[in-house]
Scaffold this active site. Sequence first.
Site, mmCIF file in Angstrom:
data_model
loop_
_atom_site.group_PDB
_atom_site.id
_atom_site.type_symbol
_atom_site.label_atom_id
_atom_site.label_comp_id
_atom_site.label_asym_id
_atom_site.label_seq_id
_atom_site.Cartn_x
_atom_site.Cartn_y
_atom_site.Cartn_z
ATOM 1 N N SER A 144 -9.659 -17.631 20.961
ATOM 2 C CA SER A 144 -9.203 -18.693 21.812
ATOM 3 C C SER A 144 -10.223 -18.108 23.112
ATOM 4 O O SER A 144 -10.852 -17.236 23.048
ATOM 5 C CB SER A 144 -7.801 -18.405 22.265
ATOM 6 O OG SER A 144 -7.682 -19.126 23.461
ATOM 7 N N TYR A 159 -1.358 -12.906 25.211
ATOM 8 C CA TYR A 159 -2.046 -13.816 24.143
ATOM 9 C C TYR A 159 -3.537 -13.522 24.272
ATOM 10 O O TYR A 159 -4.159 -13.539 23.226
ATOM 11 C CB TYR A 159 -1.770 -15.327 24.587
ATOM 12 C CG TYR A 159 -2.521 -16.428 23.656
ATOM 13 C CD1 TYR A 159 -2.054 -16.652 22.230
ATOM 14 C CD2 TYR A 159 -3.731 -17.047 24.167
ATOM 15 C CE1 TYR A 159 -2.759 -17.555 21.702
ATOM 16 C CE2 TYR A 159 -3.961 -17.974 23.457
ATOM 17 C CZ TYR A 159 -3.647 -18.246 22.029
ATOM 18 O OH TYR A 159 -4.294 -19.349 21.428
#
Length: 253
Positions: A144, A159
């Site tokens: 990401s 995350y």
Amino acid sequence: MPVTDLTAVVTGAASRRGIGRATAHALAAAGWNIAVLDLDEAAAKESADEIAARHGVHAVGLACDVTDESAVAAAADALAADPRPVGALVNNAGITSPTRFLDVEAAEWDRVFAVNVRGAFSITRALAPGMVERGFGRIVFLSSVSAERGGGVFGGVAYSAAKAAQLGFARALAREIGPNGVTVNSVAPGLIDTDITGGALEGERKAALLAGIPVGRSGRVSDVADLITYLCRAESGYITGATYDVNGGSHIH
Ligand code: NAD
């Protein structure tokens, strides 16, 4: 062996609007047979049936929580019994966590790492040896933009850390199994319109979010799926250990 004789495994490919499902469709359009692995068996089978019907390839849907070692082993056994060996693995299954550092608890941290990092490890540990043995394989991780930029709208500390951990894993693995004909790459999407991000792309926040994206729009699942499909081609064998941004230029802001 042509990809039409091989299976591409895509984890988390049941979500109707998700990157995984779009990737499974794009790979099937390129001739790959498909295995959809996801939490819910009915959803995985429904996704596989749609792929088979649309692209005329063999597609199977298997229930597999990537955090459950016995489920991963069962899925690997089922795939090993299939005459179309696994030639590609897309480690797409993931969960997000927007929680800020001062609020995050260890249990949430562990859960995010369990799915995004350990889950990717477990399924890769189960399937990569066959690729090494056959001398061909393509492995792609879904990282990401949060891994590089450090958080942001959708990725809190857990995350971001998990997606960065995936990058280190992918690079080390690329080094180890490159000599065996197996490439390992990562794609790092920015804001892609899926169930994970959908709500944020409505109302007042939308304009602020889009202002940070030079191309002026959120990403489509096909933007990511097409890149992954390119990396999985037999002809892409000289590309490994790389990370590709797919974020409309948001990394240059
Ligand atoms: P999504 O929620 O639409 O799909 C995720 C899929 O993973 C679902 O089908 C879900 O059932 C499955 N899944 C979740 N936990 C699982 C588990 N333990 N075992 C097996 N399957 C599991 O998400 P998405 O937006 O399509 O994201 C796909 C991947 O891309 C994720 O790894 C995500 O972190 C990453 N990503 C997404 C974006 C974005 O903007 N959407 C941006 C960067 C990275």
